[in-house]
Write a protein that holds these residues in place. Structure first.
Motif, PDB file in Angstrom:
ATOM      1  N   ASN A 369      45.582  45.257  34.019  1.00 57.73           N
ATOM      2  CA  ASN A 369      46.578  44.201  33.773  1.00 57.73           C
ATOM      3  C   ASN A 369      47.738  44.734  32.934  1.00 57.73           C
ATOM      4  O   ASN A 369      48.906  44.419  33.185  1.00 57.73           O
ATOM      5  CB  ASN A 369      45.935  43.010  33.059  1.00 57.73           C
ATOM      6  CG  ASN A 369      45.167  42.102  34.013  1.00 57.73           C
ATOM      7  OD1 ASN A 369      45.408  42.109  35.222  1.00 57.73           O
ATOM      8  ND2 ASN A 369      44.241  41.323  33.479  1.00 57.73           N
ATOM      9  N   LEU A 373      51.679  44.976  33.923  1.00 57.20           N
ATOM     10  CA  LEU A 373      52.826  44.462  33.157  1.00 57.20           C
ATOM     11  C   LEU A 373      53.825  45.586  32.895  1.00 57.20           C
ATOM     12  O   LEU A 373      55.038  45.394  33.022  1.00 57.20           O
ATOM     13  CB  LEU A 373      52.358  43.831  31.833  1.00 57.20           C
ATOM     14  CG  LEU A 373      53.502  43.315  30.950  1.00 57.20           C
ATOM     15  CD1 LEU A 373      54.341  42.255  31.688  1.00 57.20           C
ATOM     16  CD2 LEU A 373      52.972  42.741  29.642  1.00 57.20           C
ATOM     17  N   PHE A 441      46.066  42.811  26.246  1.00 56.88           N
ATOM     18  CA  PHE A 441      45.074  42.251  27.159  1.00 56.88           C
ATOM     19  C   PHE A 441      43.653  42.572  26.683  1.00 56.88           C
ATOM     20  O   PHE A 441      43.161  43.680  26.880  1.00 56.88           O
ATOM     21  CB  PHE A 441      45.302  42.805  28.573  1.00 56.88           C
ATOM     22  CG  PHE A 441      46.652  42.431  29.134  1.00 56.88           C
ATOM     23  CD1 PHE A 441      46.803  41.277  29.887  1.00 56.88           C
ATOM     24  CD2 PHE A 441      47.773  43.205  28.876  1.00 56.88           C
ATOM     25  CE1 PHE A 441      48.054  40.912  30.395  1.00 56.88           C
ATOM     26  CE2 PHE A 441      49.025  42.859  29.367  1.00 56.88           C
ATOM     27  CZ  PHE A 441      49.160  41.707  30.128  1.00 56.88           C
ATOM     28  N   THR A 446      42.059  36.628  31.916  1.00 58.93           N
ATOM     29  CA  THR A 446      43.407  36.941  32.418  1.00 58.93           C
ATOM     30  C   THR A 446      43.347  37.559  33.820  1.00 58.93           C
ATOM     31  O   THR A 446      42.624  38.531  34.046  1.00 58.93           O
ATOM     32  CB  THR A 446      44.115  37.916  31.459  1.00 58.93           C
ATOM     33  OG1 THR A 446      44.020  37.394  30.136  1.00 58.93           O
ATOM     34  CG2 THR A 446      45.578  38.089  31.828  1.00 58.93           C
ATOM     35  N   VAL A 451      49.503  37.855  34.636  1.00 61.08           N
ATOM     36  CA  VAL A 451      50.373  38.941  34.162  1.00 61.08           C
ATOM     37  C   VAL A 451      51.811  38.700  34.645  1.00 61.08           C
ATOM     38  O   VAL A 451      52.771  38.879  33.888  1.00 61.08           O
ATOM     39  CB  VAL A 451      49.865  40.309  34.664  1.00 61.08           C
ATOM     40  CG1 VAL A 451      50.777  41.431  34.185  1.00 61.08           C
ATOM     41  CG2 VAL A 451      48.436  40.555  34.200  1.00 61.08           C
TER      42      VAL A 451
END
Ligand SMILES: Cc1ncc(COP(=O)(O)O)c(C=O)c1O
Length: 468
Positions: A369, A373, A441, A446, A451
């Motif tokens: 994740n 990003l 993270f 999530t 994201v």
């Protein structure tokens, strides 16, 4: 019956109400605002009456719902600080820990739970590549760091002849605030923590470390310990652990690793933590990257004798009366804590339920994740990446149409505005004097879609802010 006691049936009624509240809270977790839209004055006013003289009975539980509307760190888009997401089976483990309320201080006071904690500690040590280490659970990374450094000091520089404290410790300039606090609390004085410069990836520079140690030696001072960070709070940088270990051995020092944020990720990404097993002591936080409800820190150490040298002061009333190694075992001999909560119970239940493989997978997803990003920031012209994702923290800022001199001020206001909008919750870091937005993270909820919300929200909030 004491007026403080409840019948088991009454307890069950209250527990059912709390379970219903918990169920509703979990159901609404990802649909509600992440942080309450509340002022300091309003939150103070909620509790201005203080504690009542006469009890409210079952009605006392009515106040729980507004209280539970506070910041939802378990929300999938809560990406601030380094704080675990409160895995629900761990929550139940915490509940059981309070029900049985055993004092996990010595085998004789809590036989099964003491054996359980010793077993969980050994398993976690194996999982992060530190086989043979033992240790104990603590209130968090700060107290684990404090204990590790107390062990270092007792091992290498207990005190000068006249009893005055002595010694110098070394950490990178990116060190977490808990380390200067520990050095101060140990009586070494904060000025005796050398902050070693970092390289372009915010890792401690081995050449600068050697130079600082040699300068102190030449000036007649006493180097004691090097604190390497395995996951700095700002950028997730991992200091060069093998190099630090080599320098520490060459100079006869103690190696403590502050792995409060990162070390548990060695379960999933051992290649990022080469040399971790060379530490003398290592702090980790299961209430960070093992998703457990707070509090749940861990201190691991290579040699239990060093822990006893620092912490064992057994007075007669606490003296063990058995020669059996297990039955005579006491955590208070190896920890600064005496009365202790069964923190290992939630980890044990949670990992028994899901299995270590599920935790490894979740940690890998967090790392992926963060990479995602990083990629989104790189491909968004209005954003500037300030630190790439080493572990799971990403630092960046908004810069479209702004002069360099405006960036810090604009991004500071932007952070507050992003969080006020309530769809994502991120935090900040200062990198080489530059104010940075930061998403971290360590949240099992999530998803990759969450994201993508981050740059979208940053851009939307920036447009709103510019229009104000
Ligand atoms: C690198 C590092 N060390 C230590 C700590 C302190 O841990 P705790 O908050 O559990 O005391 C943190 C917390 O964020 C951290 O990131």
């Amino acid at each position: 019956m004491s007026s403080l006691d409840l019948s088991p049936a009454h307890f069950r009624r209250l527990a059912d109400r709390v379970s219903t509240l918990a169920e509703e809270w979990l159901e609404e977790l990802d649909t509600r605002r992440i942080a309450p839209d509340i002022t300091g004055a309003a939150s103070e006013a909620m509790f201005s009456e203080g504690l009542p003289e006469q009890g409210l009975g079952d009605a006392s539980l009515d106040a729980l719902k507004p209280l539970m509307a506070g910041t939802r760190a378990g929300n999938a888009r809560f990406l601030a600080y380094v704080f675990g997401s409160g895995e629900p089976v761990g929550v139940l483990g915490d509940y059981v820990a309070s029900v049985v309320n055993q004092n996990v201080t010595a085998w004789r006071s809590a036989p099964t739970v003491v054996s359980l904690e010793r077993s969980v500690v050994r398993s976690l040590a194996n999982a992060v590549g530190c086989p043979g280490f033992t240790g104990s659970f603590t209130g968090g990374g700060s107290s684990a760091n404090m204990m590790g450094l107390a062990m270092a000091r007792e091992a290498l520089a207990p005190a000068n002849e006249d009893g005055s404290p002595s010694g110098v410790m070394y950490a990178s300039a990116e060190v977490h605030m808990s380390i200067p606090k520990a050095v101060a609390l140990l009586g070494l004085g904060r000025k005796n923590l050398r902050l070693i410069p970092t390289d372009a990836q915010w890792r401690m520079r081995p050449d600068a470390l050697v130079k600082a140690i040699e300068e102190d030696r030449a000036a007649g001072r006493r180097p004691i310990a090097v604190i390497a960070t395995a996951g700095t709070v700002n950028t997730g940088a991992v200091d060069p652990l093998r190099d630090v270990a080599r320098i520490v051995r060459e100079h006869g020092l103690w190696m403590h690793v502050d792995g409060a944020y990162g070390a548990l990720a060695a379960m999933a990404h051992p290649e990022k933590f080469e040399g971790l097993g060379e530490a003398d002591s290592l702090s980790m936080d299961a209430h960070k990257w093992l998703y457990q409800p707070a509090d749940c820190g861990v201190l691991l150490f290579r040699d239990a004798k060093a822990a006893r040298r620092a912490f064992s002061f057994t007075g007669d009333y606490a003296r063990s009366l058995t020669a059996d190694a297990v039955e005579g075992f006491a955590f208070f001999d190896e920890s600064m804590e005496l009365s202790r909560r069964a923190r290992a119970l939630k980890v044990w239940l949670s990992v028994r339920f899901h299995g270590l493989a599920a935790f490894r997978e979740s940690i890998r997803r967090d790392v992926a994740n963060a990479k995602r990003l990083e990629g989104l920031v790189r491909e968004t012209p209005a954003l500037e990446l300030l630190a790439p994702a080493t572990l799971s923290a990403v630092c960046f800022r908004y810069r479209a149409g702004l002069e360099d001199a405006q960036l810090d001020d604009f991004n500071t206001k932007l952070l507050a505005h992003i969080n006020r909008r309530g769809r994502v919750y991120i935090s900040n870091a200062t990198l080489e004097g530059r104010f940075s937005l930061r998403a971290c993270f360590v949240n099992h909820r999530t998803t990759p879609e969450d994201v993508t919300t981050v740059p979208r929200e940053v851009l939307a909030a920036a447009e709103e802010l510019k229009a104000l």
